[in-house]
Design a protein around this motif. Structure first.
Motif, PDB file in Angstrom:
ATOM      1  N   GLN A  58      46.636  47.150  49.139  1.00 52.25           N
ATOM      2  CA  GLN A  58      46.194  48.310  49.906  1.00 52.25           C
ATOM      3  C   GLN A  58      45.599  49.373  48.986  1.00 52.25           C
ATOM      4  OE1 GLN A  58      49.781  49.361  51.980  1.00 52.25           O
ATOM      5  NE2 GLN A  58      49.339  48.020  53.721  1.00 52.25           N
ATOM      6  N   SER A  59      46.222  49.608  47.842  1.00 49.78           N
ATOM      7  CA  SER A  59      45.682  50.616  46.925  1.00 49.78           C
ATOM      8  C   SER A  59      44.352  50.142  46.343  1.00 49.78           C
ATOM      9  CB  SER A  59      46.688  50.926  45.816  1.00 49.78           C
ATOM     10  OG  SER A  59      46.908  49.786  45.005  1.00 49.78           O
ATOM     11  N   SER A  60      44.216  48.840  46.108  1.00 52.66           N
ATOM     12  CA  SER A  60      42.948  48.306  45.595  1.00 52.66           C
ATOM     13  C   SER A  60      41.833  48.456  46.618  1.00 52.66           C
ATOM     14  CB  SER A  60      43.099  46.830  45.229  1.00 52.66           C
ATOM     15  OG  SER A  60      44.020  46.667  44.191  1.00 52.66           O
ATOM     16  N   GLU A  61      42.149  48.193  47.887  1.00 49.51           N
ATOM     17  CA  GLU A  61      41.142  48.350  48.942  1.00 49.51           C
ATOM     18  C   GLU A  61      40.709  49.805  49.072  1.00 49.51           C
ATOM     19  OE1 GLU A  61      42.943  46.692  52.403  1.00 49.51           O
ATOM     20  OE2 GLU A  61      42.710  44.635  51.720  1.00 49.51           O
ATOM     21  N   ALA A  62      41.650  50.724  48.997  1.00 47.68           N
ATOM     22  CA  ALA A  62      41.311  52.141  49.090  1.00 47.68           C
ATOM     23  C   ALA A  62      40.443  52.559  47.901  1.00 47.68           C
ATOM     24  CB  ALA A  62      42.586  52.977  49.139  1.00 47.68           C
ATOM     25  N   GLU A  63      40.787  52.073  46.723  1.00 46.73           N
ATOM     26  CA  GLU A  63      40.021  52.409  45.532  1.00 46.73           C
ATOM     27  C   GLU A  63      38.609  51.814  45.611  1.00 46.73           C
ATOM     28  OE1 GLU A  63      40.320  51.873  40.671  1.00 46.73           O
ATOM     29  OE2 GLU A  63      42.074  51.500  41.925  1.00 46.73           O
ATOM     30  N   LEU A  64      38.485  50.606  46.140  1.00 43.80           N
ATOM     31  CA  LEU A  64      37.185  49.964  46.287  1.00 43.80           C
ATOM     32  C   LEU A  64      36.290  50.777  47.223  1.00 43.80           C
ATOM     33  CD1 LEU A  64      35.288  47.525  45.825  1.00 43.80           C
ATOM     34  CD2 LEU A  64      36.371  46.470  47.822  1.00 43.80           C
TER      35      LEU A  64
END
Length: 190
Positions: A59-65
């Motif tokens: 989830q944090s990776s998707e938000a950062e992307l």
């Protein structure tokens, strides 16, 4: 004397008949199965924690992307502005507007249809007064006015009085008398 556990023997049962004594069923739980379930739980808990960790990381990776993609688009626009590539920038923005235009038109049509539907329930005077309210306020007003309009049903036929009880209550059948009992008692209290 030896201490042996003796169990009383059931009398012999004839073939085809049931035994009057029911066999006792053991309700004990095998201690090994409890240990096995504890072991399973100890094995599962780390797996659940690891799964939660991976989900949070994803989830944090998707938000950062998403954040980085937006930043790249903004940087590209700034670079195009610096290089005076207004033509390409204008074409991109026109393409975005063309994509969003049908969505906006449909939303406006839906809002106007809903507004007309709500205003049709109002009187002509109320339409003029409340017609320019924003849709959420108009909806709230409509709900409040409709709640106040719920009235007690009264017979409109003058030949059948809605709230009167026939004079001779002793000749009524039991159901009619029980339905009208409050009115009968109220008539004698006067």
């Amino acid at each position: 004397m030896s201490e042996e556990a003796t169990t009383p023997e059931a009398p012999p049962v004839a073939e085809g008949t049931r035994s009057p004594v029911t066999p006792q069923v053991s309700t004990e739980v095998d201690p090994n199965s409890q240990e096995q379930s504890v072991d399973d739980a100890q094995e599962i808990n780390p797996l659940v924690a690891e799964s939660r960790k991976y989900r949070k990381r994803a989830q944090s990776s998707e938000a950062e992307l998403a954040k980085l993609q937006k930043q790249i688009a903004n940087d590209r626009e700034k670079q195009m502005e610096k290089q005076n590539e207004w033509q390409a920038l204008a074409e991109e923005r026109a393409a975005r507007l063309a994509e969003l235009e049908p969505i906006v038109e449909q939303a406006q049509k839906d809002e106007s249809a809903l507004r007309e539907q709500i205003l049709n329930d109002f009187s002509e005077e109320d339409r003029d007064t409340f017609g320019d309210l924003p849709l959420p306020k108009l909806r709230a007003l409509h709900q409040k006015l409709n709640q106040n309009n719920q009235r007690l049903a009264v017979a409109n036929n003058p030949a059948v009085p809605a709230n009167e009880v026939p004079q001779d209550w002793t000749k009524m059948d039991r159901n009619t008398r029980s339905k009208n009992w409050d009115k009968i008692v109220a008539r004698y209290r006067k």
